[in-house]
Design a protein around this motif. Structure first.
Motif, PDB file in Angstrom:
ATOM      1  N   GLY A 271       0.838  -1.198   0.000  1.00 45.92           N
ATOM      2  CA  GLY A 271       0.000   0.000   0.000  1.00 45.92           C
ATOM      3  C   GLY A 271       0.866   1.238   0.000  1.00 45.92           C
ATOM      4  O   GLY A 271       1.278   1.722   1.051  1.00 45.92           O
ATOM      5  N   GLY A 272       1.175   1.748  -1.171  1.00 47.96           N
ATOM      6  CA  GLY A 272       2.141   2.822  -1.328  1.00 47.96           C
ATOM      7  C   GLY A 272       1.719   4.141  -0.721  1.00 47.96           C
ATOM      8  O   GLY A 272       0.610   4.287  -0.190  1.00 47.96           O
ATOM      9  N   LYS A 278       5.905   6.409  -5.832  1.00 50.30           N
ATOM     10  CA  LYS A 278       6.267   4.993  -5.803  1.00 50.30           C
ATOM     11  C   LYS A 278       6.716   4.563  -4.420  1.00 50.30           C
ATOM     12  O   LYS A 278       6.420   3.451  -3.978  1.00 50.30           O
ATOM     13  CB  LYS A 278       7.368   4.729  -6.828  1.00 50.30           C
ATOM     14  N   ARG A 279       7.439   5.411  -3.709  1.00 54.51           N
ATOM     15  CA  ARG A 279       7.916   5.109  -2.365  1.00 54.51           C
ATOM     16  C   ARG A 279       8.251   6.410  -1.650  1.00 54.51           C
ATOM     17  O   ARG A 279       8.366   7.467  -2.277  1.00 54.51           O
ATOM     18  CB  ARG A 279       9.156   4.213  -2.381  1.00 54.51           C
ATOM     19  N   ASN A 280       8.433   6.318  -0.330  1.00 53.73           N
ATOM     20  CA  ASN A 280       9.039   7.414   0.406  1.00 53.73           C
ATOM     21  C   ASN A 280       9.885   6.831   1.528  1.00 53.73           C
ATOM     22  O   ASN A 280       9.904   5.618   1.736  1.00 53.73           O
ATOM     23  CB  ASN A 280       8.001   8.431   0.909  1.00 53.73           C
ATOM     24  N   ASP A 281      10.610   7.698   2.216  1.00 53.46           N
ATOM     25  CA  ASP A 281      11.571   7.211   3.201  1.00 53.46           C
ATOM     26  C   ASP A 281      10.925   6.721   4.486  1.00 53.46           C
ATOM     27  O   ASP A 281      11.596   6.078   5.303  1.00 53.46           O
ATOM     28  CB  ASP A 281      12.586   8.315   3.535  1.00 53.46           C
ATOM     29  N   VAL A 283       7.626   4.958   4.709  1.00 47.29           N
ATOM     30  CA  VAL A 283       6.924   3.672   4.545  1.00 47.29           C
ATOM     31  C   VAL A 283       7.533   2.809   3.453  1.00 47.29           C
ATOM     32  O   VAL A 283       7.090   1.698   3.216  1.00 47.29           O
ATOM     33  CB  VAL A 283       5.423   3.897   4.249  1.00 47.29           C
ATOM     34  N   GLY A 284       8.577   3.310   2.789  1.00 48.39           N
ATOM     35  CA  GLY A 284       9.156   2.561   1.682  1.00 48.39           C
ATOM     36  C   GLY A 284       8.160   2.462   0.536  1.00 48.39           C
ATOM     37  O   GLY A 284       7.504   3.443   0.181  1.00 48.39           O
ATOM     38  N   TYR A 285       8.029   1.270  -0.028  1.00 47.21           N
ATOM     39  CA  TYR A 285       7.051   1.056  -1.097  1.00 47.21           C
ATOM     40  C   TYR A 285       5.644   0.893  -0.536  1.00 47.21           C
ATOM     41  O   TYR A 285       4.682   0.788  -1.288  1.00 47.21           O
ATOM     42  CB  TYR A 285       7.436  -0.163  -1.936  1.00 47.21           C
ATOM     43  N   GLY A 286       5.536   0.857   0.785  1.00 49.09           N
ATOM     44  CA  GLY A 286       4.230   0.822   1.426  1.00 49.09           C
ATOM     45  C   GLY A 286       4.064  -0.334   2.381  1.00 49.09           C
ATOM     46  O   GLY A 286       4.991  -1.097   2.663  1.00 49.09           O
ATOM     47  N   ALA A 287       2.855  -0.442   2.894  1.00 48.57           N
ATOM     48  CA  ALA A 287       2.503  -1.469   3.863  1.00 48.57           C
ATOM     49  C   ALA A 287       2.376  -2.833   3.185  1.00 48.57           C
ATOM     50  O   ALA A 287       1.715  -2.960   2.152  1.00 48.57           O
ATOM     51  CB  ALA A 287       1.184  -1.102   4.536  1.00 48.57           C
ATOM     52  N   ALA A 288       3.006  -3.840   3.780  1.00 52.11           N
ATOM     53  CA  ALA A 288       2.946  -5.193   3.211  1.00 52.11           C
ATOM     54  C   ALA A 288       1.502  -5.700   3.249  1.00 52.11           C
ATOM     55  O   ALA A 288       0.846  -5.645   4.291  1.00 52.11           O
ATOM     56  CB  ALA A 288       3.857  -6.130   3.998  1.00 52.11           C
ATOM     57  N   ARG A 289       1.018  -6.192   2.110  1.00 51.42           N
ATOM     58  CA  ARG A 289      -0.360  -6.675   2.014  1.00 51.42           C
ATOM     59  C   ARG A 289      -0.380  -8.050   1.351  1.00 51.42           C
ATOM     60  O   ARG A 289      -0.714  -8.191   0.175  1.00 51.42           O
ATOM     61  CB  ARG A 289      -1.212  -5.690   1.209  1.00 51.42           C
ATOM     62  N   PRO A 290      -0.018  -9.099   2.082  1.00 50.39           N
ATOM     63  CA  PRO A 290       0.001 -10.428   1.476  1.00 50.39           C
ATOM     64  C   PRO A 290      -1.356 -10.885   0.978  1.00 50.39           C
ATOM     65  O   PRO A 290      -1.432 -11.741   0.092  1.00 50.39           O
ATOM     66  CB  PRO A 290       0.525 -11.323   2.605  1.00 50.39           C
ATOM     67  N   ALA A 325       4.122  11.305   4.053  1.00 55.96           N
ATOM     68  CA  ALA A 325       4.681  10.143   4.730  1.00 55.96           C
ATOM     69  C   ALA A 325       3.767   8.937   4.733  1.00 55.96           C
ATOM     70  O   ALA A 325       4.215   7.803   4.606  1.00 55.96           O
ATOM     71  CB  ALA A 325       5.040  10.507   6.174  1.00 55.96           C
ATOM     72  N   ALA A 326       2.460   9.139   4.878  1.00 57.09           N
ATOM     73  CA  ALA A 326       1.549   8.013   5.091  1.00 57.09           C
ATOM     74  C   ALA A 326       1.511   7.062   3.917  1.00 57.09           C
ATOM     75  O   ALA A 326       1.758   7.427   2.779  1.00 57.09           O
ATOM     76  CB  ALA A 326       0.136   8.531   5.376  1.00 57.09           C
ATOM     77  N   ALA A 327       1.166   5.815   4.221  1.00 52.75           N
ATOM     78  CA  ALA A 327       0.959   4.816   3.179  1.00 52.75           C
ATOM     79  C   ALA A 327      -0.442   4.982   2.621  1.00 52.75           C
ATOM     80  O   ALA A 327      -1.215   5.827   3.066  1.00 52.75           O
ATOM     81  CB  ALA A 327       1.152   3.419   3.760  1.00 52.75           C
ATOM     82  N   ALA A 328      -0.805   4.117   1.652  1.00 56.41           N
ATOM     83  CA  ALA A 328      -2.077   4.178   0.943  1.00 56.41           C
ATOM     84  C   ALA A 328      -3.276   4.397   1.854  1.00 56.41           C
ATOM     85  O   ALA A 328      -3.137   4.601   3.030  1.00 56.41           O
ATOM     86  CB  ALA A 328      -2.260   2.903   0.180  1.00 56.41           C
ATOM     87  N   ALA A 329      -4.476   4.363   1.325  1.00 54.10           N
ATOM     88  CA  ALA A 329      -5.676   4.567   2.130  1.00 54.10           C
ATOM     89  C   ALA A 329      -5.666   3.646   3.340  1.00 54.10           C
ATOM     90  O   ALA A 329      -5.324   2.484   3.226  1.00 54.10           O
ATOM     91  CB  ALA A 329      -6.906   4.304   1.281  1.00 54.10           C
ATOM     92  N   PRO A 330      -6.036   4.145   4.526  1.00 57.20           N
ATOM     93  CA  PRO A 330      -5.930   3.359   5.757  1.00 57.20           C
ATOM     94  C   PRO A 330      -6.517   1.962   5.676  1.00 57.20           C
ATOM     95  O   PRO A 330      -5.908   1.009   6.142  1.00 57.20           O
ATOM     96  CB  PRO A 330      -6.680   4.217   6.775  1.00 57.20           C
TER      97      PRO A 330
END
Length: 365
Positions: A271-272, A278-281, A283-290, A325-330
């Protein structure tokens, strides 16, 4: 820290991550995760069959060179908490593990003991042991500045054997933002911490080596010298355990994939940042969503031998920078999972605090 009671339960990140639905597809079975940490103590909430014999790499006292330490012991509780976050059964106040079918290989170092200054070099030895004894994933929820030159070749050795390595970014985001040097090793996945709304935690160290993130707010951890379960911030340690568990779920569902392919789909489906970068420092590429991989069949595994974090060709456009800073929609980013605050690890964490200079990661080719 507060006792783990009904009225103090942490947010149910497993529901946010759609764990129950994912477990119908894969639960981590067939995957061994090495938790190189302070060891593992048999406690309520973790079934003994989920934990392999493992090994202790603790250095004996000078006056007792033949002294042995069992891997199934943990005076600190940090390694036990990481184990529970991955394979816990949810009983006795423990968290329910995100990948309950996986096996944990405890690799005990001197973390949490007066000999914690030796844990970095011991950890390097433990990383090699894990790589040689069937671990598919290595979880490093700690860092060590002084032993980095020993840790780096050990990590690279593990990677040469196809092992996927996750490392915590550190918990100094509200201080001088010292980051874990291990995360700069090419191919290592650096993990930051977010809360249940997918906002980065202030404590989460951040920088160009942040690759993924996972929840790091209130969670169930071992406390009072590993005698009970409490609720406290989990930080990047717990986040890293959840990222490792996410990889175990994906790899369990796709046992023919390589570590590069597992990492690639986790990055592609993360979740970018909310601003579309594409990314930020943070959250990186975002929250892992397996769940996106297991339930939505999203993500392209790509080439088995190409590191997804390797630099793009020089003629390719650079990814758009992100100022949010935040990742994709909560609702989606919270699927990343909720990490846990990294407990005090004595000299090793203190050493991490000295690694204040951010160094851009040279990715493994």
């Amino acid at each position: 820290m507060i006792p783990a009671a009904a009225d103090t339960d942490p947010p149910d990140y497993l529901t946010l991550m759609k764990a129950q639905e994912m477990w119908k597809v894969a639960d981590g079975s067939g995957i061994t995760v090495a938790v190189v940490d302070s060891g593992f103590k048999e406690v309520p909430g973790v079934r003994s069959e989920s934990v392999l014999p493992g090994v202790s790499v603790m250095s004996p006292p000078i006056k007792e060179p033949d002294k042995k330490y069992p891997p199934h012991d943990d005076v600190d509780g940090h390694g036990t908490t990481m184990t529970a976050a991955i394979v816990g059964d949810g009983s006795g106040g423990a968290p329910k593990g995100l990948a309950p079918g996986a096996k944990i290989m405890p690799v005990r170092t001197s973390l949490g003991t007066p000999m914690a200054f030796a844990a970095g070099a011991e950890g390097a030895k433990g990383i090699r042991y894990a790589a040689d004894n069937g671990a598919k994933i290595i979880n490093l929820s700690w860092g060590d500045y002084y032993a980095f030159e020993k840790i780096k070749p050990a990590v690279q050795y593990a990677q040469s054997k196809g092992v996927l390595v996750f490392a915590a970014m550190g918990n100094d985001g509200a201080g001088n933002n010292a980051t874990n040097l291990i995360t700069r090793i090419p191919g290592v996945i650096g993990v930051g911490a977010i809360d249940e709304t997918a906002e980065p935690l202030d404590l989460s160290s951040h920088g160009p080596n942040t690759d993924l993130s996972a929840y790091g707010s209130k969670a169930r951890i071992r406390c009072k010298e590993n005698t009970t379960w409490c609720v406290a911030d989990g930080g990047t340690s717990y986040a890293t355990a959840l990222a490792s568990a996410s990889a175990a779920l994906v790899w369990s569902a796709h046992p023919d994939w390589t570590g590069n392919q597992v990492a690639r789909v986790l990055i592609e489906t993360a979740g970018g940042p909310v601003d579309g970068a594409k990314r930020n420092d943070w959250v990186g590429y975002g929250a892992a969503r397996p769940s996106w991989v297991l339930l939505k069949k999203a993500g392209n595994p790509g080439a088995p031998d190409v590191d997804p974090l390797a630099p793009a060709p020089t003629n390719a456009p650079a990814p758009a920078p992100s100022h949010t800073a935040a990742a994709a929609a909560p609702a989606e980013a919270a699927e990343a999972g909720l990490p846990w605050q990294w407990l005090a690890l004595g000299a090793v964490v203190a050493g991490l605090g000295l690694a204040g200079t951010l160094i851009v990661k040279r990715r493994r080719r």
